[in-house]
Structure formats: C-alpha cells, structure tokens
Design a protein around this motif. Structure first.
Motif, mmCIF file in Angstrom:
data_model
loop_
_atom_site.group_PDB
_atom_site.id
_atom_site.type_symbol
_atom_site.label_atom_id
_atom_site.label_comp_id
_atom_site.label_asym_id
_atom_site.label_seq_id
_atom_site.Cartn_x
_atom_site.Cartn_y
_atom_site.Cartn_z
ATOM 1 N N LYS A 1 0.832 -1.205 0.000
ATOM 2 C CA LYS A 1 0.000 0.000 0.000
ATOM 3 C C LYS A 1 0.860 1.246 0.000
ATOM 4 N N PHE A 2 0.424 2.241 -0.743
ATOM 5 C CA PHE A 2 0.996 3.586 -0.624
ATOM 6 C C PHE A 2 -0.105 4.447 -0.043
ATOM 7 N N GLY A 3 0.029 4.795 1.201
ATOM 8 C CA GLY A 3 -1.074 5.470 1.867
ATOM 9 C C GLY A 3 -2.237 4.495 1.968
ATOM 10 N N LEU A 4 -3.392 4.903 1.468
ATOM 11 C CA LEU A 4 -4.552 4.024 1.531
ATOM 12 C C LEU A 4 -4.697 3.184 0.278
ATOM 13 N N HIS A 5 -3.979 3.613 -0.773
ATOM 14 C CA HIS A 5 -4.144 2.988 -2.071
ATOM 15 C C HIS A 5 -3.248 1.757 -2.185
ATOM 16 N N ALA A 6 -3.841 0.608 -2.494
ATOM 17 C CA ALA A 6 -3.056 -0.610 -2.642
ATOM 18 C C ALA A 6 -2.543 -0.702 -4.072
ATOM 19 N N ALA A 7 -1.239 -0.518 -4.241
ATOM 20 C CA ALA A 7 -0.648 -0.599 -5.580
ATOM 21 C C ALA A 7 -0.584 -2.051 -6.025
ATOM 22 N N VAL A 8 -0.324 -2.948 -5.067
ATOM 23 C CA VAL A 8 -0.365 -4.383 -5.318
ATOM 24 C C VAL A 8 -1.283 -4.963 -4.261
ATOM 25 N N GLY B 1 -0.052 -5.246 -18.151
ATOM 26 C CA GLY B 1 -1.132 -4.490 -17.521
ATOM 27 C C GLY B 1 -1.096 -3.048 -17.953
ATOM 28 N N PRO B 2 -2.218 -2.352 -17.810
ATOM 29 C CA PRO B 2 -2.239 -0.939 -18.198
ATOM 30 C C PRO B 2 -1.409 -0.105 -17.235
ATOM 31 N N THR B 3 -1.230 1.151 -17.569
ATOM 32 C CA THR B 3 -0.411 2.000 -16.716
ATOM 33 C C THR B 3 -1.052 2.158 -15.336
ATOM 34 N N GLY B 4 -0.216 2.108 -14.304
ATOM 35 C CA GLY B 4 -0.717 2.211 -12.939
ATOM 36 C C GLY B 4 -1.243 0.909 -12.364
ATOM 37 N N ALA B 5 -1.060 -0.194 -13.099
ATOM 38 C CA ALA B 5 -1.600 -1.476 -12.639
ATOM 39 C C ALA B 5 -0.808 -2.033 -11.458
ATOM 40 N N GLY B 6 0.412 -1.562 -11.273
ATOM 41 C CA GLY B 6 1.240 -2.082 -10.187
ATOM 42 C C GLY B 6 2.365 -2.979 -10.675
ATOM 43 N N LYS B 7 2.711 -2.879 -11.947
ATOM 44 C CA LYS B 7 3.762 -3.734 -12.513
ATOM 45 C C LYS B 7 5.121 -3.393 -11.926
ATOM 46 N N THR B 8 5.456 -2.110 -11.959
ATOM 47 C CA THR B 8 6.751 -1.685 -11.421
ATOM 48 C C THR B 8 6.841 -2.019 -9.938
ATOM 49 N N THR B 9 5.760 -1.764 -9.218
ATOM 50 C CA THR B 9 5.751 -2.051 -7.790
ATOM 51 C C THR B 9 6.020 -3.534 -7.533
ATOM 52 N N THR B 10 5.419 -4.402 -8.347
ATOM 53 C CA THR B 10 5.649 -5.835 -8.188
ATOM 54 C C THR B 10 7.132 -6.168 -8.356
ATOM 55 N N PHE C 1 15.744 -1.181 -15.159
ATOM 56 C CA PHE C 1 14.741 -0.180 -14.822
ATOM 57 C C PHE C 1 14.045 0.372 -16.055
ATOM 58 N N GLN C 2 12.860 0.920 -15.786
ATOM 59 C CA GLN C 2 12.080 1.550 -16.846
ATOM 60 C C GLN C 2 12.824 2.774 -17.401
ATOM 61 N N TYR C 3 13.374 3.577 -16.486
ATOM 62 C CA TYR C 3 14.164 4.739 -16.904
ATOM 63 C C TYR C 3 15.486 4.723 -16.148
ATOM 64 N N ASP D 1 11.766 -4.012 -16.440
ATOM 65 C CA ASP D 1 10.623 -3.100 -16.377
ATOM 66 C C ASP D 1 10.510 -2.326 -17.689
ATOM 67 N N GLU D 2 9.674 -2.799 -18.565
ATOM 68 C CA GLU D 2 9.453 -2.167 -19.872
ATOM 69 C C GLU D 2 10.751 -1.714 -20.518
ATOM 70 N N PRO D 3 11.691 -2.634 -20.698
ATOM 71 C CA PRO D 3 12.995 -2.195 -21.206
ATOM 72 C C PRO D 3 12.930 -1.731 -22.651
HETATM 73 N N1 ATP Z 1 6.347 5.613 -4.274
HETATM 74 C C1 ATP Z 1 5.023 5.682 -4.470
HETATM 75 N N2 ATP Z 1 4.262 6.460 -3.672
HETATM 76 C C2 ATP Z 1 2.918 6.534 -3.846
HETATM 77 N N3 ATP Z 1 2.251 5.889 -4.801
HETATM 78 C C3 ATP Z 1 2.948 5.090 -5.634
HETATM 79 C C4 ATP Z 1 4.369 4.954 -5.520
HETATM 80 N N4 ATP Z 1 4.792 4.114 -6.480
HETATM 81 C C5 ATP Z 1 3.691 3.751 -7.172
HETATM 82 N N5 ATP Z 1 2.581 4.329 -6.665
HETATM 83 C C6 ATP Z 1 1.211 4.131 -7.146
HETATM 84 O O1 ATP Z 1 0.960 2.751 -7.219
HETATM 85 C C7 ATP Z 1 0.268 2.416 -8.402
HETATM 86 C C8 ATP Z 1 1.046 1.417 -9.210
HETATM 87 O O2 ATP Z 1 2.218 2.018 -9.681
HETATM 88 P P1 ATP Z 1 3.279 1.268 -10.586
HETATM 89 O O3 ATP Z 1 4.421 2.179 -10.783
HETATM 90 O O4 ATP Z 1 3.581 -0.068 -10.012
HETATM 91 O O5 ATP Z 1 2.478 1.101 -11.951
HETATM 92 P P2 ATP Z 1 2.956 0.490 -13.328
HETATM 93 O O6 ATP Z 1 2.058 -0.655 -13.596
HETATM 94 O O7 ATP Z 1 4.393 0.216 -13.313
HETATM 95 O O8 ATP Z 1 2.600 1.659 -14.335
HETATM 96 P P3 ATP Z 1 3.406 2.159 -15.637
HETATM 97 O O9 ATP Z 1 3.000 1.271 -16.758
HETATM 98 O O10 ATP Z 1 2.869 3.538 -15.822
HETATM 99 O O11 ATP Z 1 4.839 2.124 -15.323
HETATM 100 C C9 ATP Z 1 0.018 3.728 -9.135
HETATM 101 O O12 ATP Z 1 -1.289 4.142 -8.835
HETATM 102 C C10 ATP Z 1 1.020 4.667 -8.540
HETATM 103 O O13 ATP Z 1 0.520 5.980 -8.523
#
Ligand code: ATP
Ligand code: MG
Lengths: 352, 318
Positions: A12-19, A36-45, A81-83, A160-162
């Motif tokens: 979770k980031f704050g209240l929002h569950a990224a994964v 997954g679409p953007t913001g799906a939580g791929k990078t976080t995983t 990394f993505q970038y 991550d999306e190389p």
């Molecule tokens: N350090 C952070 N602090 C707060 N929220 C975060 C943080 N990192 C990611 N998030 C949130 O968690 C969610 C998932 O982010 P993540 O970067 O994993 O997405 P993604 O699937 O990699 O997207 P993209 O395709 O755009 O790279 C998003 O809603 C993002 O805003």
C-alpha cells in the motif's frame, strides 16, 4: 536460476493498494510476462521482488527461500529499470563493470573483463565500450542496461518495460534478441510491459495485472483465445475485440437488434450476455449473411481493417486486401460461431 | 507599422544597453577604487579628481603586512643602501619596519586573514557536508512531519541575525566561546546550515533515485551507493552551495565584530578598525580590502563550471 513465488502480497501507498493480494508463481527458467495498463502495479511488483520495497503483507520466495529479511543486494536478482539505469558519467565499460565490483561479487579484473567481453558480444555493443553513456542512442542504452544485468549472471532477471522507449523497428529486433538470450541463458525472466504484442510474442506465460490484482495467468494462446473476462479480452489483440450486447435463448444468440442470429452451444444459460468476437473471426464478402454499412476502411498492407455499422453498433472486421470495399457502401458479413466469446452482461466474467 | 515597431524597439534596446552600462559602472566604481588605490603611492590616493594614470607600486602591500614606526633619526644613506628593497620603500615614506632582533615584525593583517580563511573554510565544509547528508535524508526517505521539519530548518533564517547577537554574545561569554575560532565556526555553520539543506535538497531531488536503487540491486550497500553514485552526481549542487556558504562566512561582519577582538578576529572587522581618526593611509586600507576580495574571487572562479549549471537551481535538466 530460480523459481519465484509471490503469495498474497500486498503493498500500500497510503490508503491505495498498488499491489493487492497478488499471488504469482514463476517457474525456473520461464519467460514470464506481466502485462497491464499504466498504474496497474507492474513496477511495484518488480520492486517488491527486487527488495526495493517491503510488502505490507504476504510472502515472497526466491528459489524456495523466504526473502523477507533480505536486502536488495542479497537477493541476487537483476533489475532493468524503466528509466535511468545507466550512470551518465561512466563509460559503457564502467557501467558494465559496476555490478561486478561490488563486495557481494568481488570478481577479479580478469573475470570482469571476460564477462564484459562476453556480454558485449551477445548484445553487439563491443564498439561502444569506451563511450560515455550519455552519448548513446536509445536502443544502445537499452542494450547496455540489459548488459548490466547479464554480466551479473543473476538468479533471475526482472525487466521493467525495457523496450518502451524505442521505435517500432528496434523494438521488434530487440524483442527477438531478448527472447533468444533467455533461451541461451535458461534463466528466469520476469518481463513487464503494457504492450500486449510484446507480451504475446515473448512470454512463455503471461500474467494480466489490473489495479494491483492478477486477472488471469496463462500461455499467450490461452489469454488470447480463452480470456477470463472482458478486461482481458479487450486488453489483448489489435484491433481490440468487438463487444456487443446479445440475448441467449434456446440455443441461439441474437444480436444487432435481431439482425444477427447464430447457433450457440447448448451449455450456455439463457439471458442477457455480452458477446465478443475478434476482427479476424468476422468474414466479409458478397456471399455472407448480414448486410452492414461500411463506415471506414484502413489499409494495413496484407489485409484491411474495415469498420462496419449495423444500426448504432460499430465493429471491426478483417478483410483480405484484394476485396474491393468503399466507404459508405454496403457489404455482407458473418461471425464465425466457434470463435464467439460469451461474457456475463453484468460482471463481465467469461461464461465459457 | 512593422517598421515603426522595429525602430521603436531598436531605440528601446539602445536605451536599455546604455542604462545597463551606466548601472554596471556605478556598481563597479568601488571595485575600481579599491583595485587602483591598492597600487597607488600614498600621495595620489586622495587626489581630486582621482588620478587615473600612475606608476603602480607594491608599497601599500608591504605596509599592510608589516609593523612600522616613524623614523626618529635623520635619513641615513648607509642604512638605506644596506636594506632590502622592501625596506627601502618604507624608508622612502619616512618610516621603518619594526624589528625585534633581526626579525621583521608582521602586522596583524596576515593573522586576521588566516583567521578568516580557517573559519570560513571549516564552517563551509561542515555546513555543506551536514546539509548534503540532511538533504539526502529528506529527499529519499519518508518521515513523519517532513514538511514541518523542513520549514523549521528554514525558520532559523527568518530572524535577522543581529537580533540574536546580544543573547548569543552573553551565552558565548558564559561558555567561553568568545574570541575563539570554534565559536565563530559554530555560529557560521549554524547560520549556513538551513540554506545548505534547502539548496542541496533541490539538487538531491533532481538525482533519480533509480541510480542508487540500481546500485542496491547490484550488490552495494546504501552507504556505498551514496558515496559512489549520489555524491558524484551532486557535485554541481555541492559546489554551488559551498560558494554561497563560503561567501556568507567570509563576508560576515556583525557577529565577528561582537564576538571577537584579538585571537580569532577575522578580516572584516579588522580592516575598518585600521581607519584611524586623522592620518589614514587609504592605500593600506585599499590593499587590505583588495587581498580580502581575492579568495572569494578565486574560489568562485575555480568552481565556475559547476556554478553555471548550479545557479540555475536545476532549471536545466540533463
Ligand atoms: N512511491 C510511491 N508512492 C505513492 N504511490 C505510488 C508509488 N509508487 C507507485 N505508486 C502508485 O501505485 C500504483 C502502481 O504504480 P506502478 O508504478 O507499479 O504502476 P505500473 O504498472 O508500473 O505503471 P506504468 O505502466 O505507468 O509504469 C500507481 O497508482 C502509482 O501511482
Ligand atoms: Mg512502471
């Protein structure tokens, strides 16, 4: 080489569950694509597996060991990394040598040189070794980033999306190279992308991620032909699958305000459904069943994508390029009944 | 229409250029006075109008660095001939350099100058290193009340320093920090720290955190990643911050005047203390000021490559 397992992992980031309660099983030596679409939580995983983030809940195992207490440097996985993965003030060679000079690895200079030479040969970046990385093209940078991972000979590769910043042509060739590399190294790859074509063409297995949850895991064939719900069906395939409301009754499915009537498998329960059909499963030609208005024609070389309209319903079909089609004309079409997908009208879940 | 606008524009440009030149001239005139007077013979120092063409000489600097007394005996050609050239210059002015035994007595200026250097350099090093580490922490780690803490750091700069001068003086007297190098170093470090933290925070935020994370994944510890990756990337910011801190510490006058009088006195309060009531030798004052300006000029010049990128405060991205 390693088998990676995520068991009910939540971050979770704050209240929002990224994964959100993610469970994933990646076999040793598998090329697994997380799509997954953007913001799906791929990078976080990926960051969770690499040890750059700690999960709030759940268990992560690498090679059957719980790695919760392990720092990023102890996990022995490589992350592309993505970038920004290269150091701008280093040359390519210094960038490649950097992971090998850490205390964790402590390679001799001879071994460093040898590994760099081998990686440079594999990725065909030998001529760039003495160049500063800010003087590289996007494609060269991506290769060097991948090179930084492969010199380490890690237990698993996380990417991550190389390929996301490359032009279509380069992407295609690097895609093939990466796949080849994985077959050669026989290591575990977890490859993240939001590009469905990349996922379908590279993955031994594809996991579809949406809003932090795994929606479906399967081979590219399964994902494409047996989507678990409307989200998966519309996420893969280009042009995307045609969806329309329909009515199932007595072994027949009726759509397009009654103009289209197809025999449906007996097993389906009656009621309102959403049917899905891919453009290549719609046949267009003079001898077909139902007439439609031609709204648009896109020429793709080998074939044409034609947008048809029946009343207010638009849908896309694939037609051979030899077929003469005029915008605002009429043409007949029919759906291939074996390729029809049925989804629950309310929940979107597959009714297969 | 277009012609009118462009000719109007041209006229405006001319006016702008002329006014800028004028303003620059006004700003540079004290510098010009210092730069020329430092090399003038005493007789030309205060002429009206100012002498522009003259034979530059080094005598003011010799006077600046030595202790002198008025000649009491008559001019003696034998002594004059036996003296080294720098003593002859002093002799010409009706003075001689004070000696104890064979040793030339230096004035207090070199000592004050050294004090300034020691205090400014050490306090700059401390303020910049502490600021860098603190900024890194603020930039990379989440902590409770982060914004409030940062604001608190900044708030130490909101009070005009002179307001706290008297309480500081009393406190310093009690703990025995009056007229010590450490006392001024602490004061200047504290004074520069908030600025250093804020400036460095901006630069740290500019460095992608992926750089360190890549190092972490590659088998380095956070500390190693900081020294190997973050510091070299932050060098521009460190240079810019160091220049600002150094200038502040080097030029500080009020606290130095109040807190020091002998041992740890720095150049800024010392130079004006040499302006006597009657016969002030302005060439000596000017040469003292001239030397005082040099370190900042040299330091800034040495770091100019970084400053050019640094003072844009990260407006230009790589
Ligand atoms: N350090 C952070 N602090 C707060 N929220 C975060 C943080 N990192 C990611 N998030 C949130 O968690 C969610 C998932 O982010 P993540 O970067 O994993 O997405 P993604 O699937 O990699 O997207 P993209 O395709 O755009 O790279 C998003 O809603 C993002 O805003
Ligand atoms: Mg991402």
């Amino acid at each position: 080489m390693a088998h990676i397992r995520l068991d009910n992992v939540t971050k979770k980031f704050g209240l929002h569950a990224a994964v959100d309660g993610l469970t994933l099983d990646i076999a040793d030596g598998e090329f697994f694509v997380l799509l997954g679409p953007t913001g799906a939580g791929k990078t976080t995983t990926l960051r969770l597996i690499a040890g750059l983030e700690k999960p709030d809940d759940g268990k992560i195992e690498i090679a059957d060991q719980d790695v919760h207490q392990w720092s990023a440097s102890e996990r022995d996985v490589a992350l592309v990394f993505q970038y920004y993965s290269l150091y701008p003030r280093y040359t390519v060679r210094q960038n490649l040598a950097f992971p090998l000079k850490s205390n964790a690895r402590n390679c001799s200079q001879a071994e460093i040189d040898e590994r760099i030479a081998r990686a440079a040969k594999t990725l065909r970046i030998g001529h760039l070794l003495e160049r500063k990385t800010d003087r590289l093209s996007g494609g060269e940078m991506q290769r060097v980033s991948i090179g930084r991972a492969i010199v380490r000979e890690p237990r698993a590769f996380l990417m991550d999306e190389p390929l996301s910043n490359l032009d279509a042509k380069l992407r295609e060739s690097l895609r093939a190279e990466l796949k080849e590399l994985q077959m050669k190294l026989k290591s575990t790859f977890l490859f993240v992308t939001h590009d469905q074509i990349e996922a379908m063409s590279m993955g031994d297995k594809v996991g579809i991620l949406n809003e932090g949850k795994i929606v479906q895991v399967g081979t590219p064939y399964e994902i494409y032909n047996k989507p678990k719900n409307i989200f998966v069906a519309s996420f893969v395939g280009s042009p995307s699958i045609n969806l329309m409301p329909a009515e199932l009754a007595n072994g027949h499915v009726t759509a397009l305000s009654g103009k289209l009537k197809i025999v449906a498998p007996r097993s389906k329960t009656n009621g309102a459904v959403t049917i899905g059909i891919r453009s290549e499963d719609i046949t267009v030609g003079p001898k077909e069943q139902v007439a439609a208005h031609i709204h648009d024609v896109e020429n793709h070389g080998v074939e044409k994508i034609v947008t048809l309209r029946v009343d207010d319903q638009f849908f896309k079909a694939t037609a051979p390029s030899s077929l003469e089609l005029k915008i605002d004309g009429t043409v007949k079409f029919s759906f291939n009944p074996d390729k029809l997908h049925f989804f629950d009208a309310a929940s979107g879940a597959s009714r297969a | 229409m277009a012609v009118v606008t462009s000719s109007r524009k041209k006229a405006f440009n001319r006016v702008a250029i002329v006014s800028i030149l004028l303003i620059t001239l006004i700003f540079l005139s004290p510098l010009y006075w210092i730069g020329t007077t430092a090399f003038k013979p005493r007789s030309l120092a205060t002429t009206v109008p100012p002498t522009v063409l003259f034979q530059p000489e080094i005598t003011p600097f010799i006077k600046l660095l030595t202790k002198r007394v008025q000649l009491t005996k008559a001019y003696d050609p034998a002594i004059y001939a036996a003296s080294p050239w720098y003593e002859q210059r002093i002799y010409d002015g009706g003075e001689r350099i004070l000696r104890v035994g064979p040793n030339i007595q230096l004035s207090q200026y070199p000592n004050r100058f050294m004090n300034s250097l020691i205090i400014a350099i050490i306090s700059t090093i401390i303020a910049v290193s502490m600021g860098t580490i603190t900024a890194y922490g603020f930039s990379r780690f989440k902590m409770a009340g982060e914004a409030d803490l940062l604001f608190f750091v900044l708030s130490t700069r909101m009070l005009p320093p002179i307001v706290v001068a008297i309480p500081m003086y009393l406190m310093y007297r009690v703990v025995g920090l009056n007229d010590t190098h450490i006392g001024l170093i602490i004061l200047y470090t504290a004074f520069n720290l908030s600025f250093s933290v804020w400036l460095m925070k901006g630069f740290m935020d500019e460095i992608p955190k992926e750089y360190e994370e890549a190092a972490l994944v590659d088998g380095y510890t956070r500390l190693q990643a900081f020294f190997k990756i973050v510091l070299p990337e932050a060098v521009t910011g460190i240079a810019a911050t160091a220049v600002f801190c150094f200038i502040t510490a080097w030029n500080e006058y009020a606290f130095a005047l109040m807190m020091t009088n002998r041992r740890a006195q720095t150049a800024p309060p010392f130079i004006p203390s040499q302006i006597g009531s009657g016969l002030t030798d302005w060439t000596v004052i000017a040469s003292g000021t001239f030397l005082f300006l040099l370190p900042v000029a040299i330091f800034t010049f040495a770091l100019r490559k970084h400053l050019l990128r640094g003072v844009t405060f990260g407006a230009i991205r790589k």
